[in-house]
Design an enzyme around this catalytic site. Structure first.
Site, mmCIF file in Angstrom:
data_model
loop_
_atom_site.group_PDB
_atom_site.id
_atom_site.type_symbol
_atom_site.label_atom_id
_atom_site.label_comp_id
_atom_site.label_asym_id
_atom_site.label_seq_id
_atom_site.Cartn_x
_atom_site.Cartn_y
_atom_site.Cartn_z
ATOM 1 N N ILE A 14 28.132 -10.101 58.077
ATOM 2 C CA ILE A 14 28.362 -10.159 59.527
ATOM 3 C C ILE A 14 29.849 -9.970 59.842
ATOM 4 O O ILE A 14 30.206 -9.185 60.731
ATOM 5 C CB ILE A 14 27.825 -11.498 60.120
ATOM 6 N N THR A 45 24.845 -13.306 51.857
ATOM 7 C CA THR A 45 24.670 -11.847 51.779
ATOM 8 C C THR A 45 24.402 -11.380 50.345
ATOM 9 O O THR A 45 23.627 -10.448 50.122
ATOM 10 C CB THR A 45 25.949 -11.162 52.328
ATOM 11 N N SER A 49 17.086 -11.555 49.725
ATOM 12 C CA SER A 49 15.942 -10.866 49.113
ATOM 13 C C SER A 49 16.080 -9.349 49.141
ATOM 14 O O SER A 49 15.237 -8.652 48.576
ATOM 15 C CB SER A 49 14.650 -11.230 49.847
ATOM 16 N N HIS A 53 14.197 -5.710 57.208
ATOM 17 C CA HIS A 53 13.070 -6.197 58.018
ATOM 18 C C HIS A 53 12.777 -5.244 59.174
ATOM 19 O O HIS A 53 13.678 -4.629 59.743
ATOM 20 C CB HIS A 53 13.368 -7.608 58.540
ATOM 21 N N VAL A 174 40.344 -20.649 55.479
ATOM 22 C CA VAL A 174 40.810 -21.135 56.777
ATOM 23 C C VAL A 174 40.576 -22.644 56.828
ATOM 24 O O VAL A 174 39.445 -23.119 56.683
ATOM 25 C CB VAL A 174 40.071 -20.421 57.930
HETATM 26 C C1 LIG Z 1 17.556 -16.719 50.128
HETATM 27 C C2 LIG Z 1 17.844 -15.792 51.265
HETATM 28 C C3 LIG Z 1 17.056 -14.655 51.496
HETATM 29 C C4 LIG Z 1 17.328 -13.815 52.571
HETATM 30 N N1 LIG Z 1 16.639 -12.625 52.702
HETATM 31 C C5 LIG Z 1 17.005 -11.744 53.675
HETATM 32 C C6 LIG Z 1 16.426 -10.455 53.727
HETATM 33 O O1 LIG Z 1 15.646 -10.081 52.858
HETATM 34 N N2 LIG Z 1 16.771 -9.629 54.750
HETATM 35 C C7 LIG Z 1 17.669 -10.013 55.722
HETATM 36 O O2 LIG Z 1 17.907 -9.233 56.652
HETATM 37 N N3 LIG Z 1 18.258 -11.226 55.668
HETATM 38 C C8 LIG Z 1 17.974 -12.072 54.655
HETATM 39 N N4 LIG Z 1 18.605 -13.284 54.546
HETATM 40 C C9 LIG Z 1 19.595 -13.635 55.554
HETATM 41 C C10 LIG Z 1 20.916 -12.926 55.332
HETATM 42 O O3 LIG Z 1 21.270 -12.882 53.970
HETATM 43 C C11 LIG Z 1 21.980 -13.667 56.136
HETATM 44 O O4 LIG Z 1 21.505 -13.784 57.454
HETATM 45 C C12 LIG Z 1 23.302 -12.910 56.165
HETATM 46 O O5 LIG Z 1 23.703 -12.609 54.855
HETATM 47 C C13 LIG Z 1 24.344 -13.747 56.879
HETATM 48 O O6 LIG Z 1 25.589 -13.136 56.689
HETATM 49 P P1 LIG Z 1 26.906 -13.911 57.072
HETATM 50 O O7 LIG Z 1 28.016 -12.958 56.936
HETATM 51 O O8 LIG Z 1 26.697 -14.591 58.390
HETATM 52 O O9 LIG Z 1 27.011 -15.120 56.031
HETATM 53 P P2 LIG Z 1 27.520 -15.163 54.517
HETATM 54 O O10 LIG Z 1 27.047 -13.993 53.754
HETATM 55 O O11 LIG Z 1 27.162 -16.501 54.000
HETATM 56 O O12 LIG Z 1 29.098 -15.029 54.661
HETATM 57 C C14 LIG Z 1 29.913 -16.039 55.219
HETATM 58 C C15 LIG Z 1 31.256 -15.947 54.528
HETATM 59 O O13 LIG Z 1 32.191 -16.821 55.155
HETATM 60 C C16 LIG Z 1 33.055 -17.341 54.152
HETATM 61 N N5 LIG Z 1 33.698 -18.540 54.680
HETATM 62 C C17 LIG Z 1 33.094 -19.679 55.114
HETATM 63 N N6 LIG Z 1 34.014 -20.575 55.529
HETATM 64 C C18 LIG Z 1 35.231 -19.992 55.358
HETATM 65 C C19 LIG Z 1 36.566 -20.437 55.585
HETATM 66 N N7 LIG Z 1 36.845 -21.635 56.101
HETATM 67 N N8 LIG Z 1 37.587 -19.588 55.281
HETATM 68 C C20 LIG Z 1 37.338 -18.354 54.769
HETATM 69 N N9 LIG Z 1 36.068 -17.890 54.526
HETATM 70 C C21 LIG Z 1 35.039 -18.703 54.819
HETATM 71 C C22 LIG Z 1 32.108 -17.601 52.996
HETATM 72 O O14 LIG Z 1 32.792 -17.711 51.768
HETATM 73 C C23 LIG Z 1 31.187 -16.391 53.074
HETATM 74 O O15 LIG Z 1 31.644 -15.332 52.247
HETATM 75 C C24 LIG Z 1 18.373 -14.138 53.475
HETATM 76 C C25 LIG Z 1 19.169 -15.263 53.248
HETATM 77 C C26 LIG Z 1 18.939 -16.060 52.135
HETATM 78 C C27 LIG Z 1 19.858 -17.208 51.861
#
Ligand SMILES: Cc1cc2nc3c(=O)[nH]c(=O)nc-3n(C[C@H](O)[C@H](O)[C@H](O)COP(=O)(O)OP(=O)(O)OC[C@H]3O[C@@H](n4cnc5c(N)ncnc54)[C@H](O)[C@@H]3O)c2cc1C
Length: 400
Positions: A14, A45, A49, A53, A174
């Protein structure tokens, strides 16, 4: 030197896609992305899986439905333009009991309302034509569903935004945010920065980062670990593509399912066990402070009262391979414990409010100068470019 137009916290998919869309819209923006890990996509991320979707599950008009359907097309476009392998292999959703027929019908109607073309109701024998080893009384074929490796997508976005001048600071956490007049001060374990706009995409820590500037946030992230088994190579022939159960409408999770991965391996799972550490991937991982924070939250007490039976069952199923296999056998009776070896796990960031509601839809909270992505569970990886596009339009219109 430490002044930026926009600082983004988190290099999950994201944060990365938001930076990608911002720099695409306005190449002159000075953007910095801060990530506490040594690489991108190290948490949700990189542990998901890998499913693209279709949008069938989500309430028409919800942020999940809108962003999944738009994001799906954007994701495929990105993969096409950057030679990233994906496979639109389709999936089936399978009802195995009479009581699942009404929720199955609701899903089918949602799919139609969400504009999915080619979805089809399947009888028991038709299910077997698609997946010879499945046992169901009725199902839905969703031809749009696909598979991809989101780690590869993230690495590509990261390369492209770096070329366009986005600074990615790795291994930098952060620790605090302060409002300084018209700007936000960002304090990390290494440096202080100043930015006109702050976008937080911190996944499992989105409650922590949101509360840095707004002490009254009304949600917490409850971490749910999802554990997988893998099919042994000799058992892969049992599953052709993706087989899902009818999800329990009470929960935001889809139920244990079979997923063929883009690298050819087939996974079974994930379950949904309350995790005692936000980024803890092993059963034994435990954080006293994070568990304490979950346990003292009023919203969690209400969830625990409502769902304690399901919660205990999930723990039991996590500890008992036999029970896990039983859940899988509802879909594919031929599967036995001998077909499975332990796989990986992921931890889902699921927001819950103080009334004990598991927040189903994506949730964004905006304050002056700040946008917090507070709830971005599945299908946020599929939807990433649409989410990034929406945030970037908002930020550019309002501030630049
Ligand atoms: C088991 C599982 C299966 C899934 N399957 C699917 C699927 O098949 N298809 C689909 O579309 N979605 C799926 N999802 C959902 C999808 O993976 C997530 O919705 C998506 O990856 C969210 O991305 P993100 O960037 O918000 O979070 P994240 O990928 O968790 O990234 C957040 C980042 O912020 C960083 N961060 C946090 N706090 C700080 C800080 N204070 N300072 C600096 N960095 C920080 C973390 O280290 C991390 O790298 C699944 C999720 C899971 C857990």
């Amino acid at each position: 030197m430490n002044n930026f137009d926009i600082i983004i916290i988190g290099a999950g998919i994201i944060g990365l896609s938001t930076a990608y869309k911002l720099i695409e819209k306005n190449p002159s923006l000075k953007i910095c992305l801060i990530e506490k890990e040594s690489g991108v996509a190290k948490h949700q991320t990189g542990h998901n899986s890998g499913v693209i979707h279709s949008g069938i599950y989500y309430k028409p008009g919800s942020l999940k439905a809108v962003n999944c359907i738009t994001g799906y097309k954007m994701l495929l476009g990105f993969c096409d333009n950057n030679d990233i392998e994906y496979d639109i292999c389709g999936k089936i959703i399978v009802a195995t009991e009479e009581k699942e027929l009404i929720p199955l019908k609701t899903l089918f109607e949602r799919g139609i309302e969400n504009g999915l073309e080619g979805i089809k109701e399947l009888s028991g024998p038709e299910l077997k034509e698609t997946e010879p080893n499945v046992a169901g009384i009725k199902g839905i074929l969703v031809p749009q569903t696909g598979i991809v490796d989101y780690k590869i997508v993230s690495a590509k976005i990261s390369d492209l935004i770096k070329v366009k001048g986005v600074e990615i600071k790795l291994s930098e956490e952060v620790l605090d945010l302060r409002s300084e007049g018209s700007r936000v001060e960002v304090i990390t374990n290494k440096e202080n920065y100043s930015s006109s706009v702050l976008i937080s995409c911190a996944g499992l820590y989105s409650d922590k980062t949101a509360s840095m500037l707004n002490k009254k946030i009304d949600f917490r992230i409850i971490p749910f670990r999802g554990e997988y088994y893998k099919l042994k190579d000799s058992s892969r022939h049992l599953i052709k593509n993706l087989i899902y159960p009818v999800p329990d409408p009470e929960f935001p999770f889809l139920g244990v399912h079979f997923t063929r991965r883009i690298d050819g391996m087939t996974e079974a799972g994930p379950n949904a066990v309350l995790a005692f550490k936000k980024e803890g991937y092993k059963k034994s991982d435990f954080s006293i402070s994070e568990t304490f924070n979950t346990l003292i939250y009023g919203g969690f007490h209400k969830i625990a009262m409502k769902y304690w039976k399901t919660g205990f069952y999930e723990i039991y199923r996590s500890l008992s391979k036999k029970e896990f296999v039983k859940s899988l056998q509802r879909l594919v009776p031929k599967i036995t414990g001998d077909d499975l070896i332990p796989g990986g796990s992921g931890v889902r960031a699921q927001a819950c409010d103080s009334n004990g509601k598991l927040i189903d839809d994506f949730l964004f909270i905006e304050n002056e100068k700040v946008i917090n992505v507070c709830n971005a569970p599945s299908p946020a990886a599929t939807s990433c470019f649409s989410i990034g596009d929406t945030i970037s339009k908002k930020v550019i219109q309002k501030y630049f």
